[in-house]
Design a protein around this motif. Structure first.
Motif: not given
Length: 537
Positions: A333, A337, A359, A362
């Motif tokens: 992640e 991301q 963004g 998560h």
């Protein structure tokens, strides 16, 4: 603190004089080229005198080797191999005085020099080596001093661009002015970010961008200097590749010193890029905070939301659809991301320039025109994201909403669609809220143990795959429920004989109860089968 800027070298940049230029100095006015004319463009950076037979251990690349032939007087047969050995070690040329210790060079030696493009020069008898060394080395030092002075001038000009707050447009314009060539700054995918010079506004831009993949040899000028039509240097900062600075000259006028200036420009471009990234990071945080407030209903009145969104270039006063993209589990992640945000930002920019995208910790949330093809937007983002596997993401889409006041509800719908869609279809799913049906209700049950208990109580032995026949019977039950117990239609779907299906119905009722006569039992069985379809339950 800003990350250090590191520039990758494009190769060894040689500052010296060509063999052809060496032959033009006054002390070598009477010199004669014996062979190897194709090598007159070789660069001379230093000179050496052959005093010992085993000279190969002492030579260096880009040397002009001077000799009287004295070390070879007793072994003239070694002359035949000498040219190949010197060429293999990167020497520029061999200059020899004939008639004193060696009367003439073997024909094999001249043929080899012509084949390799290695210049063989006959020196005049009345010229001393010290005069040659003094004059040629002086020319080399003067040339290097001029190159350094020009590079320093370019460096000051480029640094001044940064200090004045200039960006890539100003950097490319300055380089184009310094080198009198066409210059462009391109990102990692080859998209032109800034351009200047003759290609900046016309038909040569495609030719300029082709320099990114140009692998041909540099074109040679009449004086033998190493020249090229294309040059390209990478822009590296903080260990990341941010693109390239490329230059194009239709007259093949880009020399080694010009490439050195392009490298300095790449360093300055790296500073500009990292500065812009820092600015973008701050702006991105403000955009994300604002959009989060809008989607949670904390951003104020509709008028205030609309006005602030307009400042970001967003239009939230029109009918829109909300999309939520969540990274699927088991991916890295931390590294994925940022890439997910970049891919979605590029996709939204292509399909709806007035759309909002930001963004969160998560997920990535996008708000696009309700008339946009959201499945195509998600597909474009997924294609770009798939360039660097193995991470994947699932996408959820809301119902269209009339404006900013209903965005919180639309966001909740899209988030639900993303998470339930992943449960139904696995990683990489794209789901619309209206397609979730009863799964929306089932996803509200947080107690998964209770769901498991319901499946076991309702389906009995068919709840597990302990027996290979269980999955087959569940498919039969599923088809019966979907056709509302239409035996003929179910037999057709499953390619069963009518009597075979009647036998299976009897077996199912012995295991589950009389569901053909009990609508409540049929509802429970349908719900249990839906729960089994939901992954992660």
């Amino acid at each position: 603190m800003e990350p250090p800027v590191r520039l990758a070298s494009t190769g060894t940049i040689t500052h010296g004089v060509s063999v052809g230029e060496v032959l033009g100095v006054s002390t070598l006015a009477g010199a004669r080229l014996i062979a190897g004319e194709r090598g007159l463009g070789r660069i001379v950076q230093r000179l050496n005198v052959m005093e010992v037979p085993d000279i190969l251990a002492w030579v260096k690349p880009h040397e002009l080797l001077l000799t009287t032939g004295y070390p070879l007087r007793n072994t003239p047969q070694s002359l035949g191999r000498l040219v190949a050995d010197l060429d293999e070690r990167g020497l520029s040329a061999l200059a020899i005085k004939l008639g004193r210790y060696v009367d003439e060079l073997p024909a094999e030696m001249a043929e080899q020099a012509d084949r390799l493009g290695f210049p063989l020069i006959q020196l005049p008898d009345d010229v001393g080596f010290d005069d040659i060394l003094n004059q040629v080395l002086t020319d080399i030092l003067n040339r290097q001093a001029a190159v350094l002075a020009r590079a320093e001038e370019a460096h000051r000009a480029l640094v001044q661009v940064v200090l004045a707050g200039g960006g890539l447009n100003e950097v490319t314009a300055e380089v184009a002015h310094l080198l009198d060539v066409s210059v462009a700054a391109v990102d990692g995918s080859g998209r032109v970010l800034a351009a200047a010079g003759p290609a900046g506004g016309g038909g040569h831009m495609s030719v300029l961008c082709e320099s990114l993949t140009h692998e041909g040899p540099p074109a040679a000028e009449a004086d033998g200097a190493r020249r090229r039509s294309f040059a390209s240097v990478p822009v590296l900062a903080g260990g990341h590749h941010h693109g390239r600075i490329v230059a194009y000259s239709p007259s093949a006028a880009i020399g080694d010193s010009d490439v050195g200036i392009l490298e300095r420009a790449a360093t300055v471009a790296a500073l500009v890029v990292t500065r812009q990234e820092a600015v973008n990071a701050v702006e991105s945080k403000y955009r994300a905070d604002f959009l989060r407030d809008v989607l949670t209903g904390r951003a104020g009145t509709v008028e205030r939301v609309t006005a602030r969104a307009r400042a970001f270039g967003w239009d939230l006063a029109r009918p829109v659809t909300v999309l939520v993209a969540e990274l699927d589990p088991d991916g890295d992640e931390r590294s994925a991301q940022d890439r997910l945000v970049a891919c979605w930002t590029a996709a939204i920019r292509r399909h709806d320039p007035r759309g909002a995208v930001a963004g969160f910790s998560h997920e990535v949330v996008a708000v696009v025109d309700a008339s946009a093809d959201v499945s195509k937007v998600a597909k474009d983002a997924a294609c770009a994201f798939a360039d660097a596997p193995p991470a994947t993401f699932s996408t959820g889409t809301s119902r269209p909403c009339p404006g900013a006041e209903t965005l919180p509800d639309a966001y909740a719908q899209a988030l639900k669609a993303a998470r339930v869609g992943r449960q139904l279809h696995g990683p990489g799913a794209v789901a619309h809220f209206d397609q979730l049906g009863v799964y929306r209700l089932l996803s509200l049950v947080n107690d998964t143990d209770e769901l498991h208990a319901f499946v076991r109580e309702t389906l009995g032995p068919l709840a597990t795959d302990d027996d290979a026949e269980n999955a087959d019977l569940r498919r039969t039950l599923q088809a019966l429920l979907e056709t509302n117990l239409n035996v003929a239609e179910t037999a057709r779907r499953l390619h069963f004989h009518y009597n075979t299906l009647r036998y299976r119905i009897g077996k199912l009722e012995r295991l589950l109860g009389g569901f053909t006569d009990d609508p409540h039992l049929r509802l429970n069985l349908t719900l249990a089968l839906h729960v089994l379809r939901m992954r992660g339950i």
